[in-house]
Scaffold this active site. Structure first.
Site, mmCIF file in Angstrom:
data_model
loop_
_atom_site.group_PDB
_atom_site.id
_atom_site.type_symbol
_atom_site.label_atom_id
_atom_site.label_comp_id
_atom_site.label_asym_id
_atom_site.label_seq_id
_atom_site.Cartn_x
_atom_site.Cartn_y
_atom_site.Cartn_z
ATOM 1 C CB SER A 77 4.741 -7.438 5.572
ATOM 2 O OG SER A 77 3.830 -8.442 5.174
ATOM 3 C CB CYS A 136 10.500 -0.468 2.563
ATOM 4 S SG CYS A 136 11.180 0.099 1.023
ATOM 5 C CG PHE A 193 -0.232 0.396 2.516
ATOM 6 C CD1 PHE A 193 -0.020 1.741 2.834
ATOM 7 C CD2 PHE A 193 0.243 -0.564 3.403
ATOM 8 C CE1 PHE A 193 0.645 2.099 4.004
ATOM 9 C CE2 PHE A 193 0.916 -0.210 4.560
ATOM 10 C CZ PHE A 193 1.110 1.127 4.856
ATOM 11 C CD GLU A 237 -5.747 -6.116 0.029
ATOM 12 O OE1 GLU A 237 -4.702 -5.871 -0.617
ATOM 13 O OE2 GLU A 237 -5.842 -7.089 0.814
ATOM 14 C CE LYS A 287 -3.079 -8.498 -4.538
ATOM 15 N NZ LYS A 287 -3.411 -7.483 -3.484
HETATM 16 P P1 NAD Z 1 1.509 -6.666 2.987
HETATM 17 O O1 NAD Z 1 2.530 -7.731 3.037
HETATM 18 O O2 NAD Z 1 0.404 -6.693 3.977
HETATM 19 O O3 NAD Z 1 0.780 -6.678 1.545
HETATM 20 C C1 NAD Z 1 1.533 -6.665 0.346
HETATM 21 C C2 NAD Z 1 0.723 -7.354 -0.748
HETATM 22 O O4 NAD Z 1 0.500 -8.727 -0.396
HETATM 23 C C3 NAD Z 1 -0.655 -6.737 -0.980
HETATM 24 O O5 NAD Z 1 -0.908 -6.691 -2.365
HETATM 25 C C4 NAD Z 1 -1.596 -7.715 -0.274
HETATM 26 O O6 NAD Z 1 -2.874 -7.779 -0.859
HETATM 27 C C5 NAD Z 1 -0.887 -9.035 -0.431
HETATM 28 N N1 NAD Z 1 -1.165 -9.960 0.681
HETATM 29 C C6 NAD Z 1 -1.532 -9.637 1.947
HETATM 30 N N2 NAD Z 1 -1.684 -10.742 2.688
HETATM 31 C C7 NAD Z 1 -1.411 -11.793 1.879
HETATM 32 C C8 NAD Z 1 -1.383 -13.203 2.089
HETATM 33 N N3 NAD Z 1 -1.680 -13.756 3.270
HETATM 34 N N4 NAD Z 1 -1.052 -13.973 1.037
HETATM 35 C C9 NAD Z 1 -0.745 -13.444 -0.162
HETATM 36 N N5 NAD Z 1 -0.749 -12.107 -0.407
HETATM 37 C C10 NAD Z 1 -1.073 -11.293 0.603
HETATM 38 O O7 NAD Z 1 2.295 -5.276 3.010
HETATM 39 P P2 NAD Z 1 1.700 -3.807 3.139
HETATM 40 O O8 NAD Z 1 1.204 -3.611 4.536
HETATM 41 O O9 NAD Z 1 0.804 -3.511 2.016
HETATM 42 O O10 NAD Z 1 3.028 -2.945 2.904
HETATM 43 C C11 NAD Z 1 3.916 -2.596 3.928
HETATM 44 C C12 NAD Z 1 5.113 -3.521 3.967
HETATM 45 O O11 NAD Z 1 5.779 -3.496 2.704
HETATM 46 C C13 NAD Z 1 6.161 -3.093 4.966
HETATM 47 O O12 NAD Z 1 6.654 -4.232 5.629
HETATM 48 C C14 NAD Z 1 7.244 -2.460 4.121
HETATM 49 O O13 NAD Z 1 8.549 -2.477 4.668
HETATM 50 C C15 NAD Z 1 7.171 -3.314 2.911
HETATM 51 N N6 NAD Z 1 7.771 -2.665 1.756
HETATM 52 C C16 NAD Z 1 8.991 -3.114 1.351
HETATM 53 C C17 NAD Z 1 9.621 -2.500 0.292
HETATM 54 C C18 NAD Z 1 10.970 -2.980 -0.163
HETATM 55 O O14 NAD Z 1 11.362 -2.617 -1.262
HETATM 56 N N7 NAD Z 1 11.688 -3.771 0.616
HETATM 57 C C19 NAD Z 1 9.006 -1.430 -0.372
HETATM 58 C C20 NAD Z 1 7.755 -1.003 0.062
HETATM 59 C C21 NAD Z 1 7.145 -1.644 1.134
#
Ligand code: NAD
Length: 500
Positions: free
Chosen positions: A226, A281, A149, A176, A173
């Site tokens: 994450s 991040c 997000f 959401e 994808k």
């Molecule tokens: P998230 O892991 O909750 O969601 C990321 C994506 O995974 C979304 O599209 C979500 O719909 C999907 N998702 C969620 N649960 C899932 C599941 N159980 N199975 C499969 N797919 C699933 O992350 P977020 O809260 O949207 O974003 C924040 C996180 O992203 C932080 O940890 C941040 O550090 C990380 N991030 C990392 C970078 C990097 O380059 N290392 C860059 C941006 C964000």
């Protein structure tokens, strides 16, 4: 209230699965849109569309593919205000911050415009008598991208322009929580002349992701999000025979050496810890101060600046930062602040009770600053992903470096110093994928690649830049014997070029 749609086969497609998610304006707390959560039939439609578009797109010359990206680049520039408003209204970050992030994405499109050059292979003439050897890189097929997000424009732009430039088709994808920007980007690249089906956007949650992970027609997955989810995606994708790059969570340290320029340090920490409400991040969430005098100086300078932070909705051009993404996030971050207090850290600035006039139901939180944080505390070990900075006091440089290297995450790390020896040693020994010297957020430019180490990345290749081209292509080495008149005779053992 609007209901969002998927983008499949070059057009908007309504969700028919019956499951929908809420999209909020984080500044007001109100639901502004419903997002369809894809059914298996909708995921299937996207895969089928991307698969059907692949042969013709892969056969299109690299120069023609680049022309689409040049036009897309111009359309994104023209559409900057609309895109920034979409990002801010669903994410909450300030318009200036949204524009900055779109610009970083734009730079990846510009990088991808150079694809004819980037795909050039290597050639060895006369590797043996009459034998030439060359290598080429070919697209993989249908690639998928799953995005978080916190950067609804930039992270998708880290992925699909490079994938498409390489001749792949793509299924995005998006998160959401703030999905509208992805749809706008898909419309714009369609206007730029991208054939239908080359880029598809499937709205959805984990159900859609699981289907993409299991489908044999999808050979590659890029994930940003994450660590817990990224680890699962990497394992499941690998078990299904895919190549996966999963960029994950972080806890970025900034080392403050006693000789650092303290004005520069204070400004750097403010922007890096509180910009985008800490939802980056590459946010700095730990300041490691070498020596008590350094720590006292850092805290003394930060405290008034944090109290003066302007927190407000994205429409307020004076605001330094906006709200966090959801009420759950807000409560989670407040929970960490309470845990830090319970663990004995000193809460120098407490932003938990902030209320923004006229936006009392928004997900706002002021900047928080902890001093005397120790490595055993959860505010140190965990990614909080909010505007909370922890100051850790250490006696010397080696102890500070040890903290960076012992932490579970290794995305970014920075050192602020005037001492070239210390800076050089830090560059060599820091266990992190991206290192800054007097630069707090060392996000590489588009023609290098972005990625962390340890629990911040699962996979081998970083994202965008040269690694992006490698990730979205497979290499082929060709050994050819010409002219055809040469007779080598039957050969029963390997021969080196020198024997011919
Ligand atoms: P998230 O892991 O909750 O969601 C990321 C994506 O995974 C979304 O599209 C979500 O719909 C999907 N998702 C969620 N649960 C899932 C599941 N159980 N199975 C499969 N797919 C699933 O992350 P977020 O809260 O949207 O974003 C924040 C996180 O992203 C932080 O940890 C941040 O550090 C990380 N991030 C990392 C970078 C990097 O380059 N290392 C860059 C941006 C964000």
């Amino acid at each position: 209230m609007k209901t969002l749609q998927h983008f499949i086969g070059g057009r908007a497609v309504a969700g028919t699965g019956g499951r929908f998610g809420d999209v909020f304006d984080p500044a007001t707390g109100a639901v502004t849109a419903k997002v369809p959560l894809a059914s298996p039939a909708e995921v299937e439609a996207a895969i089928a569309s991307a698969q059907a578009a692949f042969p013709a797109w892969a056969a299109t010359s690299a120069a023609k593919r680049a022309q689409v990206l040049f036009r897309f680049r111009d359309l994104v520039v023209k559409d900057m205000d609309t895109l920034a408003r979409l990002v801010s209204s669903e994410h909450g970050k300030t318009i200036a911050d949204a524009k900055g992030s779109i610009t970083r994405g734009l730079e990846v499109i510009e990088f991808a415009c150079g694809i004819p050059h980037l795909l050039k292979g290597e050639y060895s003439a006369q590797a043996a008598s009459g034998v030439d050897v060359f290598s080429l890189r070919q697209p993989l097929g249908v690639c998928a991208g799953i995005t978080p997000f916190n950067f609804p424009a930039m992270v998708p732009l880290w992925m699909f322009p490079v994938a498409i430039a390489c001749g792949n088709t793509f299924i995005l994808k998006p998160s959401e929580k703030d999905p509208s920007t992805s749809l706008r980007l898909a419309e714009l690249i369609g206007e730029a002349g991208l054939p239908d089906g080359v880029l598809n956007v499937v709205m959805g949650d984990k159900d859609a992701v699981e289907l993409l992970l299991a489908d044999a027609r999808v050979p590659a997955i890029s994930f940003v999000g994450s660590t817990a989810i990224g680890r699962h995606i990497y394992a499941s994708g690998a078990a299904h025979g895919k190549r996966v790059q999963a960029l994950c969570g972080a806890k970025n340290h900034l080392l403050v050496m006693p000789d650092a320029d303290m004005d520069q340090v204070a400004d750097a920490l403010m922007g890096a810890a509180y910009g985008s409400a800490g939802e980056r991040c590459m946010a700095v969430s730990v300041a490691v101060a070498v020596g008590d005098e350094t720590a006292d100086e850092v805290v003394r300078r930060l405290e008034p600046k944090i109290r003066a932070l302007k927190v407000g909705p994205y429409g307020n051009t004076e605001a330094d930062m906006g709200p966090v993404i959801t009420r759950d996030s807000l409560e989670r971050i407040k929970g960490y602040v309470a845990a830090g207090l319970k663990d004995g850290a000193k809460l120098v600035v407490d932003g938990r009770d902030l209320s923004v006039a006229g936006h009392e139901r928004g997900f706002f939180l002021g900047g928080c600053l902890f001093d005397y944080v120790t490595p055993a505390m959860s505010i140190y070990t965990d990614e909080i992903f909010g505007p909370v900075l922890a100051v850790v006091r250490v006696a010397d440089y080696e102890t500070a470096l040890g903290l960076v290297n012992d932490h579970q995450y290794g995305n970014g790390a920075a050192i602020f110093t005037r001492d070239g020896d210390a800076a050089r040693d830090f560059v060599a020994r820091a266990q992190a994928g991206m290192v800054g010297v007097n630069v707090p957020i060392p996000v590489p430019v588009a023609y290098h690649s972005f990625g962390g180490w340890k629990q911040s990345l699962f996979g081998d290749l970083h994202i965008y830049g040269p690694d992006g081209v490698k990730f979205y292509t497979k290499q082929k080495a060709v050994t050819a014997r010409w002219p055809s008149g040469i007779r080598a005779g039957a050969q029963f053992h390997f021969k080196s070029g020198a024997e011919h």
